[in-house]
Design a protein around this motif. Structure first.
Motif, PDB file in Angstrom:
ATOM      1  N   GLN A 349       0.823  -1.204   0.000  1.00 44.66           N
ATOM      2  CA  GLN A 349       0.000   0.000   0.000  1.00 44.66           C
ATOM      3  C   GLN A 349       0.858   1.255   0.000  1.00 44.66           C
ATOM      4  OE1 GLN A 349      -2.392  -0.661   3.396  1.00 44.66           O
ATOM      5  NE2 GLN A 349      -3.801  -2.051   2.350  1.00 44.66           N
ATOM      6  N   HIS A 352       1.935   1.649  -3.371  1.00 44.27           N
ATOM      7  CA  HIS A 352       0.774   2.129  -4.134  1.00 44.27           C
ATOM      8  C   HIS A 352       0.505   3.604  -3.840  1.00 44.27           C
ATOM      9  CE1 HIS A 352      -3.210   2.267  -5.892  1.00 44.27           C
ATOM     10  NE2 HIS A 352      -3.701   2.656  -4.727  1.00 44.27           N
ATOM     11  N   TYR A 353       0.596   3.946  -2.551  1.00 44.28           N
ATOM     12  CA  TYR A 353       0.364   5.339  -2.175  1.00 44.28           C
ATOM     13  C   TYR A 353       1.384   6.263  -2.830  1.00 44.28           C
ATOM     14  CZ  TYR A 353      -3.048   4.153   1.432  1.00 44.28           C
ATOM     15  OH  TYR A 353      -4.155   3.736   2.092  1.00 44.28           O
ATOM     16  N   ALA A 385      -6.761   1.390   1.541  1.00 44.79           N
ATOM     17  CA  ALA A 385      -5.753   1.132   2.571  1.00 44.79           C
ATOM     18  C   ALA A 385      -6.375   1.153   3.952  1.00 44.79           C
ATOM     19  CB  ALA A 385      -4.675   2.192   2.492  1.00 44.79           C
TER      20      ALA A 385
END
Ligand SMILES: Nc1ncnc2c1ncn2[C@@H]1O[C@H](COP(=O)(O)OP(=O)(O)OP(=O)(O)O)[C@@H](O)[C@H]1O
Length: 847
Positions: A349, A352-353, A385
């Motif tokens: 995450q 991804h963030y 998330a």
């Protein structure tokens, strides 16, 4: 685990016991004896320590359990309340840290923390952080980093209520804690008052954050321990504060009064609202009062009669606080396996963030630059998330986990701000795009209308030009009739025979010869001869005329044929017009009225055409009959002419005999001459009769011929006029059709103009609305740009402050040779805590 706040009362010693206002009846009860209105009032607490109680007793009874709870993962709070000089600092810190008996609670707590850690099982790993702050004039100051002098209080899911930016120092020994406490004590605001020259007029808070991690099971627990030394609770008037110190006292009293109101709200059973937020003190102690904490309240009192009122107030405060019920629970965290799984997710995450933040930032830069990003290229704003904050390694330390927590929390904050701003920009841009699309659609529709109108206008102009170039309309019927008569007159004038006098002369002379004894003079004979010659010439002319008439008949046949062809052409043209009208009817979708008019017009045209065809057919038949008759008459006329020619020859012969009978001088009158004369007379008589008969027949034929010629001429003229009339009607029909079409087009043009005007009005209205929207959007964009600029300035300022703080932190780190690096400690098993006692007594000696 629900539990009431533990309240411990402690009375400070006095020089003389003559004026004591309180009586400690037993270990839990104290009674007011004098000096206060509420005499003989007894107050019961969990424990009451009399004037000469030892520091160790206070610690072991009221504090030791709390420390143990914090090490097991509970939150704990110990705070001292009382008037100035009542012994709060003496109880919390103690007069001498080196002294076994005199040192206060905080040094003892510090030593107990580390001794307990060392005595804990080796599988337990601890990290201890220390913070030190004070609340002075409702401002939170970091006593370990004095530059942080106005910190804010925040609350989030991971850290709960906490002071943002408060420094935390990792410690691994009591000595390090004492060094920090000493550093903080030098920055405390101290203001002399009449009652206590060393009185602290701020609220000081020492915070221990102890994290425990079982390296075998991976479970973690966190306990926060707040150690609060409140400012004096005495009345302003009694403290002698004035001026600036009066304001200080008011603010101090505000925090304390809010503390009292919070306790009242928590204990009266009626209040639905607890005013934690009314002061910084109660906000920080929110969990300690009615929340997740094991709390101990130390009420410090002076037993003298002089302080009886404050003592009574303090005791009442303690009694109320005792009714507060907390609900403490262990702050446990996830197991290693769970944490590992969540760490992996967090890593994914996080990546991804990071990627999404980059995408959002790139898109935001485009929006800020005024560019448009198609919706298909928008970065996804979906959030999947969960708040997981952990490092990537399986054997991660608690300190690293904390740092990752903070980083992720900060990134989440940035991402949320970016999402919010991006969503706003997208919404505004979508609205603007919708308005632009609507206007473009209307503009295209208007353009189509305009093109159609331009086409109709050009067509109308072309029709007008055609009409303008058309020949003038046909003459009115009266003029046509007049022309018809004139043409007939001309034709008869051209056919008028002028030999009538000659015939009459011959007939008169022959009549005289037929009379008994009728004779003709030579002059009359000459005139008769000339007349006969003229008649012969005229006969020749008539023969020529007949031939001409025959030719005219041929011409008439040709004209008939041409007329038939023309009728056929007219029929074809009529069919074309009919088809054209049908197309117009279909194209313009005429209404009933117009359709009726066109149908009527078509019927009229059909009737006229049918009548014209019928008339023409009849006329052709009549002409054919007439031609036959004329041919027969021509044959008869030729025969008559032959007879006439023979009669003429006979007349010539008789004239010859007569010329022989009559000498030139009139002397020959013998019998032979007389016989020739008689013969001539007979011959003349017969000739006269024959001429008379022939002349009459000729006259009859001539009359018939004239009549036929007149009728034929009339027919020809009528046919020509009918043809012209048909042409006129045809032209009128075309004009009518053109006029209808033009009127129809004019109607369509007018409707289009009305639609155009209506659309133009709407466009103008929408244009004005769009301008207003654009102005509003510009204002919004300007406001957004200002906001962006302000955010950027804030970001820059924040970075600068962060930089300064980092520099200061580095300086502080240099000052403290410890604190910035986590120092995990593990238990050593059953270690005698007495072996771990600190050796030095530097704290209070330095003070
Ligand atoms: N139990 C005690 N035994 C001996 N001395 C004491 C005791 N309590 C207080 N004192 C003494 O009284 C004086 C004032 O005490 P202390 O400074 O602790 O009061 P305080 O309530 O903290 O005052 P302030 O509110 O101004 O901080 C100190 O000199 C301290 O040594």
């Amino acid at each position: 685990m629900a539990a009431h706040v533990k309240v411990v009362a402690r009375f400070r010693p006095v020089d003389t016991e003559d004026s004591l206002a309180v009586l400690v009846e037993d270990a839990q009860t104290v009674r007011m004896m004098r000096g206060a209105a509420d005499l003989n009032a007894a107050f019961t607490f969990d424990r009451v320590f009399p004037m000469h109680a030892h520091q160790r007793d206070v610690f072991e009874y009221g504090i030791m359990d709390t420390v143990s709870d914090v090490l097991r993962g509970y939150n704990g709070t110990i705070f001292a309340y009382g008037q100035t000089g009542s012994g709060k600092t003496h109880t919390m810190m103690g007069p001498d840290i080196d002294h076994e008996e005199l040192r206060g609670i905080i040094p003892r707590i510090t030593e107990q923390i580390f001794s307990n850690i060392l005595a804990s099982p080796p599988a337990l790993e601890y990290t201890v952080k220390v913070s030190y702050m004070e609340i002075y004039m409702e401002r939170i100051r970091d006593l370990l980093v004095p530059q942080h002098d106005n910190l804010s209080i925040q609350q989030d899911t991971s850290k709960g209520v906490h002071v943002k930016g408060l420094s935390e120092y990792y410690v691994s020994s009591a000595a390090e804690v004492f060094e920090l406490l000493r550093q903080g004590s030098t920055t405390r605001a101290v203001s002399a008052t009449r009652m206590n020259t060393e009185s602290s007029r701020s609220h000081s808070i020492v915070l221990f954050t102890i994290k425990q991690r079982n390296i075998e099971t991976g479970s973690t627990k966190t306990g926060n321990l707040y150690l609060v030394d409140l400012a004096g609770s005495e009345k302003v008037g009694k403290s002698g504060a004035s001026g600036q110190t009066l304001e200080e006292a008011k603010k101090i009293n505000k925090s304390l009064s809010t503390l009292g109101m919070v306790i009242n709200a928590l204990t009266d059973g009626r209040s639905s609202h607890v005013p934690y937020r009314d002061s910084k003190l109660t906000r920080i102690l929110q969990e300690s009062l009615g929340g997740n904490s094991r709390t101990t309240l130390l009420v410090n009192c002076s037993p003298t009669a002089y302080n009886a009122e404050e003592t009574l107030s303090t005791l009442r405060f303690g009694v109320r606080a005792k009714r507060i019920q907390n609900n403490a629970h262990v702050n446990a965290e996830l197991s290693p396996m769970e944490l590992r799984v969540m760490l992996q997710k967090a890593n994914q995450q996080s990546a991804h963030y990071r990627k999404q933040i980059d995408t959002l930032e790139r898109e935001l830069v485009q929006w800020r630059a005024g560019e448009s990003v198609p919706q298909s290229a928008w970065a996804s704003t979906s959030v999947h998330a969960s708040p997981v904050r952990s490092p990537t390694r399986s054997t991660v330390s608690l300190a690293e986990t904390d740092e990752l927590h903070e980083q992720l929390a900060e990134k989440e904050g940035i991402e949320q701000a970016l999402r919010k701003e991006l969503g706003t920009a997208r919404t505004q841009t979508s609205e603007a795009n919708e308005r632009i699309f609507t206007l473009e659609t209307e503009i295209q529709a208007l353009q189509l209308h305009s093109d159609a109108l331009a086409f109709a206008r050009d067509e109308a102009v072309a029709q007008i030009e055609i009409v303008r170039e058309m020949p003038p309309p046909a003459a009115p019927p009266i003029e046509r009739e007049k022309g018809r008569d004139e043409r007939l007159e001309d034709m008869f004038a051209s056919l008028q025979l002028e030999h009538r006098p000659g015939v009459d002369t011959i007939l008169a002379l022959v009549d005289r010869l037929s009379l008994p004894g009728g004779q003709l003079s030579p002059e009359e004979v000459r005139m008769l001869r000339d007349t006969i010659i003229q008649e012969q010439v005229m006969l020749s002319e008539q023969i020529h005329t007949v031939r001409i008439h025959a030719q005219e008949l041929s011409v008439l046949r040709l004209q008939k044929h041409a007329l038939s062809e023309r009728i056929g052409a007219l029929q074809q043209r009529y069919d074309l017009i009919t088809d054209h009208i049908g197309a117009l009817e279909h194209g313009f979708r005429l209404g009933d009225e117009t359709g009726g008019q066109l149908a009527s017009l078509r019927r009229m045209l059909e009737e006229q055409t049918t009548a014209s065809q019928l008339n023409t057919s009849n006329e052709v038949l009549h002409l054919e009959g007439l031609l036959t008759t004329r041919a027969e008459e021509t044959v008869d006329l030729a025969r008559s002419l032959d007879d006439l020619r023979a009669s003429h020859d006979e007349q010539k012969q008789a004239l010859h005999h007569l010329r022989l009978a009559v000498t030139a001088d009139g002397t020959e009158a013998g019998p032979e001459a007389m016989q020739r004369l008689v013969d001539a007379s007979e011959l003349m008589e017969k000739s006269r009769e024959l001429v008379t008969v022939r002349l009459r027949e000729y006259e009859r034929l001539k009359q018939q011929l004239m009549q036929g010629l007149r009728e034929r001429s009339e027919k020809i003229v009528e046919m020509e006029m009918a043809m012209e009339e048909m042409q006129d009607q045809y032209k009128m029909l075309l004009e009518t059709l053109n006029l209808r079409v033009q009127q129809r087009k004019m109607g369509i043009l007018e409707r289009h103009l009305e639609q155009l005007a209506s659309v133009q009005r709407r466009l103008v209205e929408q244009n004005s609305a769009l301008k207003q929207d654009m102005a509003t959007a510009d204002k919004r964009v300007a406001a957004r740009n200002e906001r962006i600029q302000a955010l950027e300035e804030d970001l820059y300022a924040t970075r600068q402050r962060l930089k300064v703080r980092e520099e200061r932190a580095m300086q502080d780190t240099e000052n403290f040779s410890f604190g910035r690096i986590a120092k995990p400690m593990r238990g050593a098993g059953a270690v005698d805590a007495s072996e771990l006692k600190p050796k030095g007594g530097w704290f209070f000696s330095a003070k």
